[in-house]
Scaffold this motif. Structure first.
Motif, PDB file in Angstrom:
ATOM      1  N   GLY A  11       0.835  -1.196   0.000  1.00 57.03           N
ATOM      2  CA  GLY A  11       0.000   0.000   0.000  1.00 57.03           C
ATOM      3  C   GLY A  11       0.871   1.247   0.000  1.00 57.03           C
ATOM      4  O   GLY A  11       1.958   1.261   0.589  1.00 57.03           O
ATOM      5  N   ALA A  12       0.397   2.293  -0.668  1.00 57.36           N
ATOM      6  CA  ALA A  12       1.181   3.526  -0.844  1.00 57.36           C
ATOM      7  C   ALA A  12       1.543   4.182   0.492  1.00 57.36           C
ATOM      8  O   ALA A  12       2.653   4.702   0.647  1.00 57.36           O
ATOM      9  CB  ALA A  12       0.426   4.510  -1.729  1.00 57.36           C
ATOM     10  N   GLU A  13       0.630   4.152   1.451  1.00 55.62           N
ATOM     11  CA  GLU A  13       0.900   4.798   2.737  1.00 55.62           C
ATOM     12  C   GLU A  13       2.062   4.130   3.466  1.00 55.62           C
ATOM     13  O   GLU A  13       2.959   4.802   3.972  1.00 55.62           O
ATOM     14  CB  GLU A  13      -0.363   4.765   3.613  1.00 55.62           C
ATOM     15  CG  GLU A  13      -0.223   5.558   4.887  1.00 55.62           C
ATOM     16  CD  GLU A  13      -1.531   5.591   5.680  1.00 55.62           C
ATOM     17  OE1 GLU A  13      -1.458   5.355   6.901  1.00 55.62           O
ATOM     18  OE2 GLU A  13      -2.600   5.844   5.081  1.00 55.62           O
ATOM     19  N   ARG A  14       2.081   2.799   3.502  1.00 54.90           N
ATOM     20  CA  ARG A  14       3.168   2.071   4.170  1.00 54.90           C
ATOM     21  C   ARG A  14       4.490   2.291   3.427  1.00 54.90           C
ATOM     22  O   ARG A  14       5.538   2.448   4.043  1.00 54.90           O
ATOM     23  CB  ARG A  14       2.834   0.571   4.244  1.00 54.90           C
ATOM     24  CG  ARG A  14       3.932  -0.277   4.857  1.00 54.90           C
ATOM     25  CD  ARG A  14       4.027  -0.099   6.368  1.00 54.90           C
ATOM     26  NE  ARG A  14       4.991  -1.047   6.915  1.00 54.90           N
ATOM     27  CZ  ARG A  14       6.087  -0.688   7.575  1.00 54.90           C
ATOM     28  NH1 ARG A  14       6.346   0.563   7.826  1.00 54.90           N
ATOM     29  NH2 ARG A  14       6.916  -1.606   8.024  1.00 54.90           N
ATOM     30  N   VAL A  15       4.444   2.314   2.094  1.00 56.70           N
ATOM     31  CA  VAL A  15       5.663   2.551   1.316  1.00 56.70           C
ATOM     32  C   VAL A  15       6.215   3.944   1.615  1.00 56.70           C
ATOM     33  O   VAL A  15       7.428   4.116   1.769  1.00 56.70           O
ATOM     34  CB  VAL A  15       5.405   2.347  -0.197  1.00 56.70           C
ATOM     35  CG1 VAL A  15       6.587   2.808  -1.027  1.00 56.70           C
ATOM     36  CG2 VAL A  15       5.098   0.876  -0.478  1.00 56.70           C
ATOM     37  N   THR A  16       5.341   4.929   1.740  1.00 59.25           N
ATOM     38  CA  THR A  16       5.791   6.284   2.087  1.00 59.25           C
ATOM     39  C   THR A  16       6.453   6.295   3.457  1.00 59.25           C
ATOM     40  O   THR A  16       7.504   6.913   3.640  1.00 59.25           O
ATOM     41  CB  THR A  16       4.617   7.276   2.031  1.00 59.25           C
ATOM     42  OG1 THR A  16       4.146   7.332   0.680  1.00 59.25           O
ATOM     43  CG2 THR A  16       5.031   8.669   2.483  1.00 59.25           C
ATOM     44  N   GLU A  17       5.862   5.590   4.429  1.00 59.57           N
ATOM     45  CA  GLU A  17       6.465   5.497   5.764  1.00 59.57           C
ATOM     46  C   GLU A  17       7.863   4.894   5.691  1.00 59.57           C
ATOM     47  O   GLU A  17       8.804   5.407   6.303  1.00 59.57           O
ATOM     48  CB  GLU A  17       5.611   4.619   6.686  1.00 59.57           C
ATOM     49  CG  GLU A  17       4.313   5.228   7.135  1.00 59.57           C
ATOM     50  CD  GLU A  17       3.451   4.220   7.906  1.00 59.57           C
ATOM     51  OE1 GLU A  17       3.986   3.158   8.344  1.00 59.57           O
ATOM     52  OE2 GLU A  17       2.249   4.478   8.064  1.00 59.57           O
ATOM     53  N   ILE A  18       7.996   3.802   4.944  1.00 59.99           N
ATOM     54  CA  ILE A  18       9.285   3.118   4.833  1.00 59.99           C
ATOM     55  C   ILE A  18      10.311   4.015   4.150  1.00 59.99           C
ATOM     56  O   ILE A  18      11.441   4.154   4.628  1.00 59.99           O
ATOM     57  CB  ILE A  18       9.135   1.785   4.064  1.00 59.99           C
ATOM     58  CG1 ILE A  18       8.311   0.786   4.893  1.00 59.99           C
ATOM     59  CG2 ILE A  18      10.505   1.195   3.716  1.00 59.99           C
ATOM     60  CD1 ILE A  18       7.864  -0.441   4.123  1.00 59.99           C
ATOM     61  N   THR A  19       9.927   4.629   3.040  1.00 58.02           N
ATOM     62  CA  THR A  19      10.898   5.460   2.319  1.00 58.02           C
ATOM     63  C   THR A  19      11.289   6.686   3.138  1.00 58.02           C
ATOM     64  O   THR A  19      12.441   7.114   3.084  1.00 58.02           O
ATOM     65  CB  THR A  19      10.384   5.881   0.922  1.00 58.02           C
ATOM     66  OG1 THR A  19       9.153   6.570   1.050  1.00 58.02           O
ATOM     67  CG2 THR A  19      10.230   4.688   0.006  1.00 58.02           C
ATOM     68  N   ASN A  20      10.363   7.230   3.910  1.00 58.12           N
ATOM     69  CA  ASN A  20      10.701   8.380   4.767  1.00 58.12           C
ATOM     70  C   ASN A  20      11.700   7.990   5.845  1.00 58.12           C
ATOM     71  O   ASN A  20      12.569   8.789   6.218  1.00 58.12           O
ATOM     72  CB  ASN A  20       9.451   8.985   5.394  1.00 58.12           C
ATOM     73  CG  ASN A  20       8.649   9.806   4.406  1.00 58.12           C
ATOM     74  OD1 ASN A  20       9.146  10.171   3.339  1.00 58.12           O
ATOM     75  ND2 ASN A  20       7.407  10.077   4.737  1.00 58.12           N
ATOM     76  N   GLU A  21      11.602   6.751   6.335  1.00 57.57           N
ATOM     77  CA  GLU A  21      12.516   6.301   7.385  1.00 57.57           C
ATOM     78  C   GLU A  21      13.834   5.798   6.790  1.00 57.57           C
ATOM     79  O   GLU A  21      14.909   6.260   7.157  1.00 57.57           O
ATOM     80  CB  GLU A  21      11.860   5.183   8.201  1.00 57.57           C
ATOM     81  CG  GLU A  21      12.755   4.647   9.301  1.00 57.57           C
ATOM     82  CD  GLU A  21      12.131   3.478  10.048  1.00 57.57           C
ATOM     83  OE1 GLU A  21      12.890   2.775  10.736  1.00 57.57           O
ATOM     84  OE2 GLU A  21      10.905   3.263   9.936  1.00 57.57           O
ATOM     85  N   TRP A  22      13.769   4.848   5.876  1.00 60.79           N
ATOM     86  CA  TRP A  22      14.961   4.181   5.355  1.00 60.79           C
ATOM     87  C   TRP A  22      15.716   5.007   4.323  1.00 60.79           C
ATOM     88  O   TRP A  22      16.909   4.819   4.142  1.00 60.79           O
ATOM     89  CB  TRP A  22      14.593   2.848   4.716  1.00 60.79           C
ATOM     90  CG  TRP A  22      14.122   1.800   5.677  1.00 60.79           C
ATOM     91  CD1 TRP A  22      13.986   1.905   7.037  1.00 60.79           C
ATOM     92  CD2 TRP A  22      13.714   0.480   5.340  1.00 60.79           C
ATOM     93  NE1 TRP A  22      13.513   0.724   7.551  1.00 60.79           N
ATOM     94  CE2 TRP A  22      13.332  -0.167   6.532  1.00 60.79           C
ATOM     95  CE3 TRP A  22      13.623  -0.216   4.143  1.00 60.79           C
ATOM     96  CZ2 TRP A  22      12.891  -1.486   6.552  1.00 60.79           C
ATOM     97  CZ3 TRP A  22      13.171  -1.526   4.166  1.00 60.79           C
ATOM     98  CH2 TRP A  22      12.814  -2.142   5.364  1.00 60.79           C
ATOM     99  N   HIS A  23      15.005   5.886   3.605  1.00 58.85           N
ATOM    100  CA  HIS A  23      15.622   6.588   2.481  1.00 58.85           C
ATOM    101  C   HIS A  23      15.650   8.107   2.666  1.00 58.85           C
ATOM    102  O   HIS A  23      15.670   8.845   1.683  1.00 58.85           O
ATOM    103  CB  HIS A  23      14.904   6.212   1.175  1.00 58.85           C
ATOM    104  CG  HIS A  23      14.819   4.733   0.962  1.00 58.85           C
ATOM    105  ND1 HIS A  23      13.672   4.128   0.521  1.00 58.85           N
ATOM    106  CD2 HIS A  23      15.720   3.744   1.162  1.00 58.85           C
ATOM    107  CE1 HIS A  23      13.881   2.821   0.437  1.00 58.85           C
ATOM    108  NE2 HIS A  23      15.105   2.559   0.827  1.00 58.85           N
TER     109      HIS A  23
END
Length: 164
Positions: free
Chosen positions: A31-43
């Motif tokens: 899901g886009a929301e979870r991907v945004t969370e991950i990219t904000n943290e990891w990337h």
């Protein structure tokens, strides 16, 4: 495209590449929301900047002089005998053109003392799984926490033995 070591000036472009690639690859899975969370943290820029200075590691970009088309980050573990490929991403519009292979080859050459290279890959990321299998990797296990100890992201663990 040519492969070179990443620098501070590349970080915004690398982050943009990671965000675009992660959304294209993982929105349908997480899901886009979870991907945004991950990219904000990891990337985040801070996260990427920390990798530039990490000892026993290599941070590479594929560059055509106008844009960053791919990136890879790996680090030596187990006393240098194993290379952990933490990231290898190519812009979706440039995939299938040999850029991933160039990055992978350069990562391997950057760790001449290593006997094997290992990585974690999301099982549903079938293009990445096929890429690694085509490049001589075999599945050796699985993890329930890809990328960090509490990610709750399951992944397959792949490894390739390197020539001595």
């Amino acid at each position: 495209m040519f492969v070179r070591t990443a620098g501070d000036r590349d970080l915004a472009a690398v982050r943009a590449l990671l965000v675009e690639t992660w959304h294209a690859t993982y929105d349908a899975i997480y899901g886009a929301e979870r991907v945004t969370e991950i990219t904000n943290e990891w990337h985040s820029i801070a996260s990427l900047k920390a990798r530039l200075a990490k000892p026993n590691s290599e941070f590479l970009v594929a560059d055509d002089g106008k844009r960053i088309g791919g990136m890879a980050f790996a680090e030596a573990v187990d006393g240098g005998g194993v290379v952990m490929l933490r990231q290898l991403y190519v812009l979706p519009s440039l995939q299938g053109r040999g850029i991933g292979g160039m990055l992978l080859d350069e990562i391997i050459e950057s760790f001449p003392e290593a006997h094997r290279i290992r990585l974690e890959v999301e099982e549903k990321n079938t293009r990445a799984v096929a890429f690694y299998q085509a490049n001589g990797f075999v599945q050796i296990g699985r993890t329930e926490n890809c990328g960090s100890a509490s990610s709750a992201i399951p992944a397959l663990i792949y490894e390739r033995v390197l020539a001595a």
